[in-house]
Design an enzyme around this catalytic site. Structure first.
Site, mmCIF file in Angstrom:
data_model
loop_
_atom_site.group_PDB
_atom_site.id
_atom_site.type_symbol
_atom_site.label_atom_id
_atom_site.label_comp_id
_atom_site.label_asym_id
_atom_site.label_seq_id
_atom_site.Cartn_x
_atom_site.Cartn_y
_atom_site.Cartn_z
ATOM 1 N N LYS A 252 46.287 57.656 44.765
ATOM 2 C CA LYS A 252 47.251 57.331 45.962
ATOM 3 C C LYS A 252 47.913 55.840 46.311
ATOM 4 C CE LYS A 252 47.696 55.036 50.109
ATOM 5 N NZ LYS A 252 47.559 53.360 50.088
ATOM 6 N N ASP A 271 47.796 59.352 51.849
ATOM 7 C CA ASP A 271 46.227 58.425 52.479
ATOM 8 C C ASP A 271 45.806 59.911 53.436
ATOM 9 O OD1 ASP A 271 47.871 57.917 54.572
ATOM 10 O OD2 ASP A 271 47.779 55.896 53.772
#
Length: 403
Positions: A252, A271
DNA sequence: AAACTACCGACA
DNA sequence: GTCGGTAGTT
């Protein structure tokens, strides 16, 4: 504002192309000072050699720069003000036609089409990769409000003020060699960085050791910072692999850096929040168990979300994602629910009623050809590799452990 | 390979 | 207890 106008230069720029209010506090950069100036708002960012100040009207961007002593002569100032304009064009990527992109996304995506008019001017910043990397190492398990405080504390602690203006000290972002010093992690811990303190110290050391900690001649950046910037010329997967070598950088965080400072416009960082958007609005299979518990983000889910959103939005998928992401923050705020990652104090957050409700599920629109947009000669993103890229993160990390 | 746990601090 | 992740272990 009229009385202050002489100090500012003006740049014609419709608000649909750039909304400072939206872009500068939506979780891309955490270092802009936001000041209330009467009816108006001023935004200030401390660079290595100057402080950039911005204001905005519906049709115009006003800008000026503050310089450290000794003050430049009128001739020097004119030269440096010209540099500021160049920086603005680069930082805000003003050569990218945002209205054209909004139209493109609306054609492809009914969900986007329905909410676009309420969230105009949201674009991806072209940030400094080093600052971007450290900022997003701070972002794990964290919210915008605290990340902002942490980054501020880090700059105050580790770089001397460039200048003082209106009683306020402005600190640049410290270079890698400074954060690579022994003891930095202990200090950062005392400043409330938690387990991220070690990540930052180790990443800085690794970067400086591997790619040079000397300041380059005639350059405000160190060698390793220039190396990070050079990843802009690498292919997305290669750049991601390099980023994943750093401690505290998972898929991420790596994708955030790829999108926000390394020109990888197609990358959609995933996310849990983006995952929820994909489930609610784009018909992605909800992997959460029957008990209603939240599904943990696995490499497979990450890849599924990534693939889906790339197919919906196309070559600038990362840019489109930031619009939806920001929109959703505001939607939550308007319900009086905790806005994920929102500032705890957001006096200026406008209450906006979204015209789509969480829970709407729309069919995925047919895959249309990507119209040729600017920068089409960039390294090409291979959409079919989204799934493989998801597992690449695992591979890289595993390789490090084994070695 | 997938799943589990610990981690720091803020918040409900 | 939850959470805008990642590292380390099984």
């Amino acid at each position: 504002m009229a009385s202050l106008l002489p100090a500012f230069q003006s740049l014609p720029l419709p608000i649909v192309q750039l909304s400072l209010a939206a872009v500068l506090k939506c979780g891309q950069s955490f270092r802009w000072a936001i000041l209330d100036v009467g009816e108006d708002t001023e935004y200030r960012l401390c660079l290595r050699d100057r402080v950039v100040c911005l204001r905005q009207s519906p049709t115009t961007l006003f800008y000026r720069a503050l310089y450290p002593d000794p003050q430049p002569t009128p001739t020097q100032k004119a030269l440096r003000d010209a540099e500021t304009l160049v920086w603005l064009n680069d930082y805000f990527q003003l050569d990218v036609d945002l209205v054209g992109l909004y139209n493109e996304w609306s054609t492809r995506d009914p969900v986007f089409a329905r909410m676009q008019s309420r969230f105009e001017g949201i674009r991806i910043l072209r940030q400094d990769p080093w600052e971007n990397l450290i900022s997003f190492i701070c972002s794990s398990n964290n919210n915008i409000s605290r990340i902002t405080k942490m980054v501020q504390a880090l700059c105050t602690e580790y770089s001397p003020p460039l200048l003082t203006y209106e009683g306020e000290k402005y600190h640049p972002f410290p270079p890698p060699s400074v954060l690579a010093q022994p003891g930095v992690s202990a200090t950062l811990r005392s400043l409330g960085f938690g387990y991220r303190a070690e990540f930052i110290n180790r990443t800085a050391k690794m970067l400086a050791d591997t790619h040079g900690r000397m300041p380059l001649p005639n350059d405000t950046f160190e060698a390793s910072e220039r190396w990070l910037m050079s990843l802009r010329n690498s292919r997305t997967d290669d750049a991601r692999e390099e980023l994943l070598k750093f401690v505290g950088v998972g898929r991420k965080v790596a994708d955030c850096v790829l999108l926000m400072s390394l020109d990888k416009k197609e990358v959609v960082p995933v996310d849990t929040h983006v995952h929820q958007i994909a489930v609610k609005h784009y018909g992605l299979k909800d992997a959460s168990g029957p008990s209603g518990k939240k599904a943990t983000m696995t490499p497979k889910i990450y890849g599924d979300v990534n693939t889906k959103l790339f197919r919906v939005w196309g070559d600038y998928a990362g840019w489109a994602h930031s619009v939806l992401f920001t929109a959703d923050l505001k939607s939550f705020a308007s319900y009086g629910l905790p806005a994920p990652g929102s500032r705890t104090t957001s006096p200026s957050s406008t209450k906006i009623a979204p015209d789509f409700m969480p829970g709407d599920i729309l069919p995925t629109p047919p895959l249309t050809p990507v119209s040729s947009l600017k920068r089409s000669n960039d390294p090409v993103h291979c959409s079919s590799d989204c799934q493989e890229a998801a597992t690449l993160a695992e591979r890289v990390k595993r390789r490090r452990r084994g070695a």
